[in-house]
Design an enzyme around this catalytic site. Structure first.
Site, PDB file in Angstrom:
ATOM      1  N   TYR A  78      -5.385   5.337  -7.636  1.00  0.00           N
ATOM      2  CA  TYR A  78      -5.683   5.194  -6.212  1.00  0.00           C
ATOM      3  C   TYR A  78      -7.144   4.805  -6.039  1.00  0.00           C
ATOM      4  CZ  TYR A  78      -6.220   6.127  -1.267  1.00  0.00           C
ATOM      5  OH  TYR A  78      -6.491   6.001   0.062  1.00  0.00           O
ATOM      6  N   TYR A 115       0.847  -1.207   0.000  1.00  0.00           N
ATOM      7  CA  TYR A 115       0.000   0.000   0.000  1.00  0.00           C
ATOM      8  C   TYR A 115       0.878   1.252   0.000  1.00  0.00           C
ATOM      9  CZ  TYR A 115      -4.369   2.537   1.034  1.00  0.00           C
ATOM     10  OH  TYR A 115      -5.483   3.349   0.985  1.00  0.00           O
TER      11      TYR A 115
END
Ligand code: ZN
Lengths: 386, 144
Positions: free
Chosen positions: A339, A289
């Site tokens: 994203y 992440y």
């Protein structure tokens, strides 16, 4: 135990858009499109979905049932927290399937930033007594908060901006030729280092993109998945949680010195390896992440790919590149791909385990996915090739 | 760098309190730096919450602190990401480990120094800034 008892049988996604450009589509519309696509990919009717698993606020299951015509729901649950739960939502779905609560569970995540810009998301937060303690100091967006963590990493570990830059450049190189990635302009170290700082020590390239989109995966039993259209991707295991010493982390800032330098994933990683029976040396490709570059380094340390304080040298060595010992964020990640609150990482790990990734890592059999370092819970997921 | 650290924009913050946090802000209004200390076991916690995480007691004390501390980390915010920030840059969010309150770290600001003087580990002294809405905020200057 959920180990290897479930599989991802379907994957669906909307296109990716730059922030706000998915309008006039609605958020529920994007989520619905991803779910329909995931079911089609699996060769399953949407009407056979009987579970929905979320994280980070989730979506309204009753609205999705209404508009998608899902006749019966048997599982509807969400991990608390924020982006930290993305990888763990797959574990939540797996737990539901293994427990016999539901048969076909959709995990879906997405965002549409037309109304709320995530870069200044704290501006939209409630005026709460707890939030007053960071809002008073002008911490407007998550970048300001992660800058405080990064500054201390540099001080204690001697990390340099070049190390953060190596994470950003790796993401951009993977994005360059990737058909789905939003950012295609070349990025080299000179360009990285010359970018004006936004919040020291972070510059523009240390921040993830702000984009719109939705991604869904369908989780079912491994046995059932073998009867469906696609080659199953085995859920080797998934964990979520965290330690009190990390807690609300960037919204709290009272982490003890050692944990302040981590990504909050240490206990999650330990439990994930114990649950799955594999170790960091077994992982072939990782989707880490990447909301902010320094946190990628901290996660590589927490997941045992290198020791605390050695992650900066690890990324600078090229180990994370496609020819390295641990290729990461092979789709360009959230820094240069898109994203979608961690769901792109799950998508890319599924592609890698199917053998269909654009930047396929040859012979990859195990993929790690992490959820975003943020307020607990954080989460991890290991997928296996079948 | 010769730029001077200023205070962050007022417009993006409105104080909200509850019975556990209000004494901190009330003390600030009186220019008194305090932190939440457990009345049972003496452990500090910030921000103040309803229970002591060490012993679960709800007894709290608000001792006078010396108003000094050490800079644990900082950032220099240089770019306006919302219009309200224009004209209030650069400002320096800072994490301050408070003297005589072990375990209590305050999220605050360092003001009035040259940016190049900022160092992790720097000694800090509290000052006070009264906002136009009457709320008083602690902010720190470089000390000895
Ligand atoms: Zn106590």
């Amino acid at each position: 135990m959920i180990r290897r008892k479930t599989a991802i049988a379907g994957l669906g996604a909307t296109p990716y858009w730059k922030r706000g450009q998915s309008a006039p589509r609605t958020m529920n519309e994007l989520v619905g499109q991803a779910i329909i696509a995931a079911c089609a990919d699996a060769g399953l009717e949407v009407t056979e979905v009987d579970g929905l698993a979320y994280y980070s606020g989730g979506f309204d299951s009753s609205y999705l049932m209404e508009t998608l015509g899902i006749p019966e729901l048997r599982f509807s649950a969400m991990l608390t927290g924020s982006g930290g739960g993305s990888a763990g939502a797959v574990g939540l779905a797996a737990a539901a399937v293994v427990a016999g609560l539901a048969k076909h569970v959709i995990v879906v995540g997405g965002n549409q930033q037309g109304e709320v810009r995530f870069g200044s998301i704290t501006k939209s937060y409630d005026r709460t007594p707890a939030n007053a303690f960071f809002e008073a100091a002008g911490l407007i967006g998550p970048g300001h908060m992660f800058a405080l963590l990064a500054q201390r990493q540099m001080h204690d570990y001697g990390y340099t901006r070049e190390m953060f830059g190596a994470v950003a450049i790796n993401a951009r190189e993977n994005a360059m030729e990737h058909p789905l990635a939003l950012m295609k302009k070349p990025l080299d170290m000179d360009l990285y280092l010359s970018a004006p700082p936004i919040a020291d020590p972070l510059c523009l390239y240390d921040f993830c993109l702000e984009s719109d989109g939705a991604i869904a995966v369908l989780v079912t039993s491994t046995e059932r998945a073998r009867d469906l259209r696609r080659k199953p991707v085995i859920v080797q295991g998934s964990t979520h949680g965290g330690e009190r010493g990390w807690g609300r982390s960037l919204y709290w800032m009272n982490m003890p010195a050692g944990q302040f330098l981590s990504s909050g994933h240490r206990s999650v990683a330990r439990d994930l390896y114990a649950q799955t029976g594999v170790g960091p040396e077994d992982i072939d490709v990782a989707q880490i992440y990447d909301h902010f570059t320094p946190q990628v380094i901290a996660q590589l340390e927490d997941y045992g790919f290198c020791k605390p304080g050695e992650g900066g040298g690890f990324v600078l060595s090229g180990a994370i590149r496609r020819g390295g010992s641990l290729p990461i964020n092979t789709d360009g990640g959230q820094l240069s791909g898109a994203y979608v609150w961690g769901m792109t990482h799950i998508r890319e790990a599924v592609e890698q385990m199917r053998g269909t990734a654009h930047h396929q890592i040859a012979g990859a059999e195990l993929a790690l996915v992490t959820g975003g370092p943020s307020n607990a819970p954080m989460s991890g997921l290991i997928l296996a090739e079948s | 760098m010769s730029e001077i650290a200023v205070s962050p924009p007022e417009a993006l913050f409105t104080l909200a309190t509850d019975r556990w946090t209000a004494p901190f802000w009330e003390a600030a209004r009186q220019r008194r730096l305090t932190a939440c200390r457990c009345g049972n076991c003496g452990a500090f916690r910030m921000p103040p919450t309803p229970f002591c995480p060490e012993c679960r007691s709800q007894e709290v004390e608000w001792p006078d602190l010396p108003g000094t501390g050490t800079l644990f980390s900082f950032s220099v915010v240089r770019r306006a990401i919302t219009p309200e920030m224009e004209g209030h840059l650069p400002y320096v969010p800072a994490l301050v480990d408070l003297d005589q309150a072990p375990g209590a770290r305050l999220i605050s600001n360092v003001v009035g120094c040259r940016l190049g003087e900022l160092r992790i580990g720097a000694r800090l002294v509290v000052g006070w800034r009264e906002r136009s809405d009457g709320v008083v905020l602690p902010e720190f200057r470089l000390g000895e």
